[in-house]
Scaffold this motif. Structure first.
Motif, PDB file in Angstrom:
ATOM      1  N   LEU A   1       0.958  -1.149   0.141  1.00  0.00           N
ATOM      2  CA  LEU A   1      -0.258   0.032   0.056  1.00  0.00           C
ATOM      3  C   LEU A   1       1.014   1.204   0.119  1.00  0.00           C
ATOM      4  N   VAL A   2       0.364   2.299  -0.127  1.00  0.00           N
ATOM      5  CA  VAL A   2       0.778   3.749  -0.324  1.00  0.00           C
ATOM      6  C   VAL A   2      -0.830   4.271   0.574  1.00  0.00           C
ATOM      7  N   LEU A   3       0.177   5.262   1.928  1.00  0.00           N
ATOM      8  CA  LEU A   3      -1.305   5.872   2.259  1.00  0.00           C
ATOM      9  C   LEU A   3      -0.382   7.932   1.894  1.00  0.00           C
ATOM     10  N   ARG A   4      -1.441   7.688   1.053  1.00  0.00           N
ATOM     11  CA  ARG A   4      -0.730   9.144   0.571  1.00  0.00           C
ATOM     12  C   ARG A   4      -1.706  10.642   1.182  1.00  0.00           C
ATOM     13  N   GLU A   5      -1.207  11.781   0.857  1.00  0.00           N
ATOM     14  CA  GLU A   5      -1.688  12.838   1.473  1.00  0.00           C
ATOM     15  C   GLU A   5      -3.208  12.568   1.221  1.00  0.00           C
ATOM     16  N   LEU A   6      -4.393  13.289   1.188  1.00  0.00           N
ATOM     17  CA  LEU A   6      -5.804  13.027   1.006  1.00  0.00           C
ATOM     18  C   LEU A   6      -5.920  13.787   0.036  1.00  0.00           C
ATOM     19  N   ARG A   7      -6.239  14.231  -0.632  1.00  0.00           N
ATOM     20  CA  ARG A   7      -6.772  15.275  -1.643  1.00  0.00           C
ATOM     21  C   ARG A   7      -8.733  15.835  -1.462  1.00  0.00           C
ATOM     22  N   ALA A   8      -8.412  16.721  -1.770  1.00  0.00           N
ATOM     23  CA  ALA A   8     -10.196  17.430  -2.746  1.00  0.00           C
ATOM     24  C   ALA A   8     -10.733  16.150  -3.687  1.00  0.00           C
ATOM     25  N   THR A   9      -9.885  15.848  -4.745  1.00  0.00           N
ATOM     26  CA  THR A   9     -10.765  15.205  -5.571  1.00  0.00           C
ATOM     27  C   THR A   9     -10.920  13.583  -5.148  1.00  0.00           C
ATOM     28  N   ASP A  10     -10.867  13.623  -4.163  1.00  0.00           N
ATOM     29  CA  ASP A  10     -10.675  11.942  -3.296  1.00  0.00           C
ATOM     30  C   ASP A  10     -12.740  12.125  -3.280  1.00  0.00           C
ATOM     31  N   ALA A  11     -12.382  13.542  -3.240  1.00  0.00           N
ATOM     32  CA  ALA A  11     -14.177  13.069  -2.554  1.00  0.00           C
ATOM     33  C   ALA A  11     -15.480  12.597  -2.783  1.00  0.00           C
ATOM     34  N   ILE A  12     -14.976  11.783  -4.234  1.00  0.00           N
ATOM     35  CA  ILE A  12     -16.113  11.038  -4.906  1.00  0.00           C
ATOM     36  C   ILE A  12     -16.018   9.748  -4.688  1.00  0.00           C
ATOM     37  N   ALA A  13     -14.732   9.003  -4.581  1.00  0.00           N
ATOM     38  CA  ALA A  13     -14.294   7.953  -4.442  1.00  0.00           C
ATOM     39  C   ALA A  13     -14.757   7.696  -2.701  1.00  0.00           C
TER      40      ALA A  13
ATOM     41  N   THR B   1      -5.070  12.427   8.456  1.00  0.00           N
ATOM     42  CA  THR B   1      -6.187  11.069   7.591  1.00  0.00           C
ATOM     43  C   THR B   1      -5.446  11.006   5.874  1.00  0.00           C
ATOM     44  N   PHE B   2      -4.791   9.720   6.171  1.00  0.00           N
ATOM     45  CA  PHE B   2      -4.737   9.285   4.840  1.00  0.00           C
ATOM     46  C   PHE B   2      -5.596   8.649   3.364  1.00  0.00           C
ATOM     47  N   ALA B   3      -5.271   8.430   2.153  1.00  0.00           N
ATOM     48  CA  ALA B   3      -5.694   7.751   0.846  1.00  0.00           C
ATOM     49  C   ALA B   3      -4.801   6.631   1.526  1.00  0.00           C
ATOM     50  N   VAL B   4      -5.597   5.607   1.018  1.00  0.00           N
ATOM     51  CA  VAL B   4      -4.850   4.418   0.943  1.00  0.00           C
ATOM     52  C   VAL B   4      -5.332   3.893  -0.555  1.00  0.00           C
ATOM     53  N   THR B   5      -4.135   3.376  -1.366  1.00  0.00           N
ATOM     54  CA  THR B   5      -3.735   3.007  -2.723  1.00  0.00           C
ATOM     55  C   THR B   5      -3.230   1.647  -2.584  1.00  0.00           C
ATOM     56  N   HIS B   6      -3.190   1.158  -3.761  1.00  0.00           N
ATOM     57  CA  HIS B   6      -1.969   0.348  -4.154  1.00  0.00           C
ATOM     58  C   HIS B   6      -1.208   0.692  -4.447  1.00  0.00           C
ATOM     59  N   ALA B   7      -0.274   0.031  -3.724  1.00  0.00           N
ATOM     60  CA  ALA B   7       1.639   0.645  -4.289  1.00  0.00           C
ATOM     61  C   ALA B   7       1.414   0.602  -5.118  1.00  0.00           C
ATOM     62  N   ASP B   8       1.858  -1.078  -5.825  1.00  0.00           N
ATOM     63  CA  ASP B   8       1.539  -0.442  -8.131  1.00  0.00           C
ATOM     64  C   ASP B   8      -0.095  -0.011  -8.760  1.00  0.00           C
TER      65      ASP B   8
END
Length: 181
Positions: free
Chosen positions: A20-32, A76-83
């Motif tokens: 995983l990559v735990l990255r900064e949350l972005r405004a564009t993440d609101a839809i997801a 708060t982090f956004a959680v995504t797959h590393a790849d």
């Protein structure tokens, strides 16, 4: 292994685990966030999230969570797959973890939560990390057990959700307990 690349006082670090990559949350993440947290299977275990979850409300939540870091209130982090940076698997913070139902059962919650707990104790020098979970949310209770968190009690009929009063289970982990594991 978890690596953290610190990005300065205005932006939280990026945490990288094996998958995983735990990255900064972005405004564009609101839809997801609205889609994932608003899913009835997920929302039933969240204290203050309606289903469906309006995008405007999710956007406000995301913007507040982004501001937490600068305000010193947490992260708060956004959680995504590393790849694969998309789709968003969920979010994780020192307060709450929400993940989309399609990714349940793969160990992502435990991996992400462990990364954030380690970050909290190692980098933020926290004395204690705690969690509150609606009773009946067996998956989240299992994650907390895997993290070595200790059950601290129950707030009986503490939350009114869907016209019913629900118990909230409290868990905590102290710095010295984290150091011993």
């Amino acid at each position: 292994m978890i690596t953290a690349s610190l990005s300065g006082p205005d932006r939280p670090p990026e945490l990288v685990t094996e998958r995983l990559v735990l990255r900064e949350l972005r405004a564009t993440d609101a839809i997801a966030v609205a889609a994932g947290a608003g899913d009835r299977r997920v929302a039933q275990y969240l204290i203050a999230v309606p289903s469906p979850y309006p995008i405007a409300l999710a956007r406000r939540w995301v913007l507040h969570r982004i501001a937490w870091w600068k305000q010193g209130r947490g992260v708060t982090f956004a959680v995504t797959h590393a790849d694969e940076p998309e789709p968003l698997l969920g979010t994780v913070s020192l307060r709450r973890y929400v993940r989309a139902a399609p990714v349940w059962g793969h160990g992502f919650a435990t991996e992400a939560a462990q990364a954030v707990v380690d970050f909290g104790f190692r980098e933020l020098r926290l004395a204690r990390v705690y969690a509150q979970v609606l009773a009946g949310n067996r998956a989240s209770l299992g994650v907390l057990d895997k993290l070595g968190m200790v059950s601290e009690g129950v707030k009986r009929q503490h939350v009114n959700k869907a016209r019913r009063l629900h118990d909230v289970v409290l868990y905590g982990l102290l710095r010295d307990e984290w150091l011993r594991r």
